[in-house]
Design a protein around this motif. Structure first.
Motif, PDB file in Angstrom:
ATOM      1  N   ALA A  12      55.353  40.326 -86.767  1.00  0.00           N
ATOM      2  CA  ALA A  12      55.636  40.932 -88.067  1.00  0.00           C
ATOM      3  C   ALA A  12      56.821  40.257 -88.724  1.00  0.00           C
ATOM      4  CB  ALA A  12      55.908  42.424 -87.902  1.00  0.00           C
ATOM      5  N   SER A  13      56.806  40.270 -90.047  1.00  0.00           N
ATOM      6  CA  SER A  13      57.908  39.744 -90.849  1.00  0.00           C
ATOM      7  C   SER A  13      58.081  40.599 -92.088  1.00  0.00           C
ATOM      8  CB  SER A  13      57.649  38.281 -91.236  1.00  0.00           C
ATOM      9  OG  SER A  13      56.436  38.148 -91.948  1.00  0.00           O
ATOM     10  N   VAL A  14      59.287  40.576 -92.644  1.00  0.00           N
ATOM     11  CA  VAL A  14      59.605  41.300 -93.876  1.00  0.00           C
ATOM     12  C   VAL A  14      59.491  40.326 -95.038  1.00  0.00           C
ATOM     13  CG1 VAL A  14      61.374  42.572 -95.143  1.00  0.00           C
ATOM     14  CG2 VAL A  14      61.106  42.915 -92.675  1.00  0.00           C
TER      15      VAL A  14
ATOM     16  N   SER B  66      59.896  45.946-101.763  1.00  0.00           N
ATOM     17  CA  SER B  66      60.569  47.014-102.487  1.00  0.00           C
ATOM     18  C   SER B  66      61.562  47.762-101.608  1.00  0.00           C
ATOM     19  CB  SER B  66      59.543  48.000-103.060  1.00  0.00           C
ATOM     20  OG  SER B  66      58.779  48.586-102.019  1.00  0.00           O
ATOM     21  N   ASP B  67      61.340  47.756-100.298  1.00  0.00           N
ATOM     22  CA  ASP B  67      62.249  48.433 -99.369  1.00  0.00           C
ATOM     23  C   ASP B  67      62.377  47.598 -98.097  1.00  0.00           C
ATOM     24  OD1 ASP B  67      63.771  50.176 -97.864  1.00  0.00           O
ATOM     25  OD2 ASP B  67      62.672  51.960 -98.509  1.00  0.00           O
ATOM     26  N   PRO B  68      63.135  46.503 -98.158  1.00  0.00           N
ATOM     27  CA  PRO B  68      63.231  45.621 -96.995  1.00  0.00           C
ATOM     28  C   PRO B  68      63.890  46.286 -95.791  1.00  0.00           C
ATOM     29  CG  PRO B  68      64.769  44.948 -98.710  1.00  0.00           C
ATOM     30  CD  PRO B  68      63.881  45.982 -99.317  1.00  0.00           C
ATOM     31  N   GLU B  69      64.815  47.221 -96.020  1.00  0.00           N
ATOM     32  CA  GLU B  69      65.456  47.900 -94.895  1.00  0.00           C
ATOM     33  C   GLU B  69      64.458  48.757 -94.130  1.00  0.00           C
ATOM     34  OE1 GLU B  69      66.639  47.930 -98.001  1.00  0.00           O
ATOM     35  OE2 GLU B  69      68.381  46.588 -97.766  1.00  0.00           O
ATOM     36  N   LEU B  70      63.588  49.456 -94.844  1.00  0.00           N
ATOM     37  CA  LEU B  70      62.562  50.253 -94.179  1.00  0.00           C
ATOM     38  C   LEU B  70      61.590  49.352 -93.431  1.00  0.00           C
ATOM     39  CD1 LEU B  70      61.183  52.970 -93.633  1.00  0.00           C
ATOM     40  CD2 LEU B  70      59.961  52.705 -95.809  1.00  0.00           C
ATOM     41  N   ALA B  71      61.230  48.230 -94.026  1.00  0.00           N
ATOM     42  CA  ALA B  71      60.324  47.293 -93.362  1.00  0.00           C
ATOM     43  C   ALA B  71      60.949  46.769 -92.076  1.00  0.00           C
ATOM     44  CB  ALA B  71      59.976  46.143 -94.305  1.00  0.00           C
ATOM     45  N   ASP B  72      62.234  46.432 -92.106  1.00  0.00           N
ATOM     46  CA  ASP B  72      62.915  45.945 -90.915  1.00  0.00           C
ATOM     47  C   ASP B  72      62.942  47.026 -89.831  1.00  0.00           C
ATOM     48  OD1 ASP B  72      64.977  43.589 -90.061  1.00  0.00           O
ATOM     49  OD2 ASP B  72      65.689  45.519 -89.308  1.00  0.00           O
TER      50      ASP B  72
ATOM     51  N   ASP C  82      64.319  33.840 -86.746  1.00  0.00           N
ATOM     52  CA  ASP C  82      65.112  34.642 -87.677  1.00  0.00           C
ATOM     53  C   ASP C  82      64.228  35.454 -88.607  1.00  0.00           C
ATOM     54  OD1 ASP C  82      67.452  33.657 -86.615  1.00  0.00           O
ATOM     55  OD2 ASP C  82      67.703  32.094 -88.142  1.00  0.00           O
ATOM     56  N   GLN C  83      62.989  34.972 -88.867  1.00  0.00           N
ATOM     57  CA  GLN C  83      62.183  35.593 -89.908  1.00  0.00           C
ATOM     58  C   GLN C  83      60.895  36.248 -89.415  1.00  0.00           C
ATOM     59  OE1 GLN C  83      61.755  33.183 -93.417  1.00  0.00           O
ATOM     60  NE2 GLN C  83      63.942  33.317 -93.806  1.00  0.00           N
ATOM     61  N   TRP C  84      60.564  36.146 -88.151  1.00  0.00           N
ATOM     62  CA  TRP C  84      59.448  36.914 -87.616  1.00  0.00           C
ATOM     63  C   TRP C  84      59.647  37.134 -86.126  1.00  0.00           C
ATOM     64  CZ3 TRP C  84      56.658  34.687 -83.678  1.00  0.00           C
ATOM     65  CH2 TRP C  84      56.610  33.292 -83.619  1.00  0.00           C
ATOM     66  N   VAL C  85      59.056  38.216 -85.633  1.00  0.00           N
ATOM     67  CA  VAL C  85      59.119  38.503 -84.205  1.00  0.00           C
ATOM     68  C   VAL C  85      57.720  38.813 -83.690  1.00  0.00           C
ATOM     69  CG1 VAL C  85      61.489  39.354 -84.208  1.00  0.00           C
ATOM     70  CG2 VAL C  85      59.602  40.956 -84.588  1.00  0.00           C
ATOM     71  N   GLY C  86      57.465  38.451 -82.440  1.00  0.00           N
ATOM     72  CA  GLY C  86      56.224  38.820 -81.793  1.00  0.00           C
ATOM     73  C   GLY C  86      56.241  40.274 -81.379  1.00  0.00           C
TER      74      GLY C  86
ATOM     75  N   VAL D  40      62.116  37.083 -95.434  1.00  0.00           N
ATOM     76  CA  VAL D  40      63.575  37.143 -95.349  1.00  0.00           C
ATOM     77  C   VAL D  40      63.977  37.287 -93.890  1.00  0.00           C
ATOM     78  CG1 VAL D  40      63.786  38.154 -97.645  1.00  0.00           C
ATOM     79  CG2 VAL D  40      63.604  39.665 -95.635  1.00  0.00           C
ATOM     80  N   ASP D  41      65.251  37.048 -93.623  1.00  0.00           N
ATOM     81  CA  ASP D  41      65.744  37.181 -92.253  1.00  0.00           C
ATOM     82  C   ASP D  41      65.631  38.627 -91.785  1.00  0.00           C
ATOM     83  OD1 ASP D  41      66.346  34.522 -92.133  1.00  0.00           O
ATOM     84  OD2 ASP D  41      68.525  34.781 -92.235  1.00  0.00           O
ATOM     85  N   LEU D  42      65.213  38.784 -90.549  1.00  0.00           N
ATOM     86  CA  LEU D  42      65.223  40.093 -89.912  1.00  0.00           C
ATOM     87  C   LEU D  42      66.635  40.401 -89.414  1.00  0.00           C
ATOM     88  CD1 LEU D  42      61.976  39.645 -87.815  1.00  0.00           C
ATOM     89  CD2 LEU D  42      62.242  41.244 -89.716  1.00  0.00           C
ATOM     90  N   SER D  43      66.903  41.676 -89.206  1.00  0.00           N
ATOM     91  CA  SER D  43      68.195  42.061 -88.663  1.00  0.00           C
ATOM     92  C   SER D  43      68.290  41.646 -87.196  1.00  0.00           C
ATOM     93  CB  SER D  43      68.371  43.579 -88.773  1.00  0.00           C
ATOM     94  OG  SER D  43      67.476  44.250 -87.896  1.00  0.00           O
ATOM     95  N   SER D  44      69.500  41.474 -86.712  1.00  0.00           N
ATOM     96  CA  SER D  44      69.686  41.183 -85.297  1.00  0.00           C
ATOM     97  C   SER D  44      69.247  42.367 -84.444  1.00  0.00           C
ATOM     98  CB  SER D  44      71.149  40.832 -85.012  1.00  0.00           C
ATOM     99  OG  SER D  44      72.005  41.909 -85.371  1.00  0.00           O
ATOM    100  N   ASP D  45      69.291  43.578 -85.003  1.00  0.00           N
ATOM    101  CA  ASP D  45      68.793  44.745 -84.274  1.00  0.00           C
ATOM    102  C   ASP D  45      67.310  44.587 -83.939  1.00  0.00           C
ATOM    103  OD1 ASP D  45      71.228  46.067 -84.317  1.00  0.00           O
ATOM    104  OD2 ASP D  45      70.807  47.079 -86.219  1.00  0.00           O
TER     105      ASP D  45
END
Length: 364
Positions: A284-286, A291-297, A147-151, A129-134
């Motif tokens: 990493a990507s969410v 079960s808890d995408p906000e915590l993963a982000d 949008d969906q993974w960051v180094g 899923v898309d990561l937050s802009s934060d």
């Protein structure tokens, strides 16, 4: 690059914090090269919301246990945070994630991979899923964020070499010259079964096509390179012991060897504007279905914190992904390297690489 002699002792015992929670001394490596290192910039863990809850991580690789150590430090930092992790090679976990997503049985919240190719593959299959802009805005260079993974930890391809066999001027700035110059006949080592090598060959395929890559591989075979089971072994056993004189690896393997054995005849060079100078990244990507995408982000944001980036830079010799944290010692910054212009998302196309390696007789 020369001057690895400044790197001795980085992997020594880390300092302890005064309280129960880890401090910057626990995240940072130790040794002479770290002693005068300034405090890292960027966003501190103290400025992020607390990690609270249970998080399941699929951890691709682990970099000799360093990633697990970082997870443990974050686990210790927060009383209400608990992590479970499953560790396998990134490519295997990528297939597991896609299979689970397709069957509606996603078992983890977050995928932490040692290479962008696996992250790209999972995202292309709709399993993230898309990561937050934060989270995405913390990465300094947009080459290492989608949008969906960051180094979270950059690495470059490089050419470590034995200084008893070669001078710095002997090492070419072209990966092609390594495969064709007579001086390297019978003096090269490589690890063609290794995932990092497959990523490098995939990059070459994207840059010059299958025919050009096949030509390079055949030229390398004509050089009669020694085979090793990993790129760390290529450096630690092959190059430093004088079995071979040089060979393509990720940049941090010679740094790790030198930190443990500072008297070895070892130095490091980089090619320019070809697959031999590819800058890749762990990231990493969410996962879709977490079960808890906000915590993963939020955990991804913690991997990009000043403390975590200092850990990855000083313990694993990675290139930091945020402003305010520098590579250690004599390593250049990413900006000082000359990598090829390549979308890391294209590194997901690894299966044709495996087929090509089999076709030329490198893999069985």
């Amino acid at each position: 690059m020369t001057g690895l002699a400044g790197c001795s002792g980085i992997l020594g015992n880390e300092s302890e914090s005064d309280g129960d929670a880890p401090g910057i001394g626990d995240f940072r490596g130790s040794g002479a090269i770290v002693e005068d290192r300034p405090a890292p910039g960027g966003t501190s863990i103290e400025d992020l919301p607390d990690l609270d809850g249970e998080l399941a991580i699929y951890l691709g690789g682990g970099e000799g246990g360093r990633y697990t150590t970082l997870i443990d430090l974050l686990d210790q930092y927060y009383d209400g945070f608990e992590v479970t992790q499953q560790t396998q090679p990134s490519s295997q976990l990528a297939n597991v994630i896609v299979d689970e997503h397709d069957s509606g049985t996603t078992q983890a919240d977050l995928f932490w991979s040692v290479d962008a190719g696996s992250l790209a593959y999972v995202s292309e299959q709709g399993a993230t899923v898309d990561l937050s802009s934060d989270a995405t805005s913390m990465v300094a260079d947009d080459r290492f964020a989608t949008d969906q993974w960051v180094g979270v930890a950059g690495r470059s391809r490089a050419v470590p070499y034995n200084t008893n066999q070669f001078d710095a001027s002997d090492i070419p700035t072209s990966i092609d010259a390594l495969a064709t110059q007579d001086r390297f006949q019978g003096s090269l080592g490589w690890a063609p079964t290794y995932g990092a090598f497959h990523g490098f060959v995939t990059a070459m395929r994207q840059l010059r096509g299958d025919d050009g890559t096949r030509e390079w591989l055949n030229s390398m075979l004509d050089q009669n390179p020694a085979r090793y089971d990993s790129e760390y072994a290529t450096v630690s056993r092959g190059i430093t012991n004088g079995e071979v004189g040089a060979g393509p690896t990720n940049h941090y393997y010679p740094m790790l060897v030198f930190a443990q054995r500072p008297d070895v005849p070892l130095d490091l060079a980089f090619t320019e504007n070809d697959a031999g100078s590819l800058v890749n990244t762990a990231g990493a990507s969410v996962l879709d279905g977490a079960s808890d995408p906000e915590l993963a982000d939020l955990f991804v944001r913690h991997l990009l914190s000043a403390e975590a980036q200092e850990f990855l830079a000083t313990r694993g010799f990675a290139f930091p992904m945020i402003d305010g944290v520098e590579p250690v010692g004599p390593l250049p910054t990413i900006e000082e390297l000359s990598p090829p212009d390549l979308d890391l998302q294209s590194l997901s196309d690894v299966q044709p690489t495996i087929e090509l390696l089999k076709d030329v007789g490198i893999l069985s």
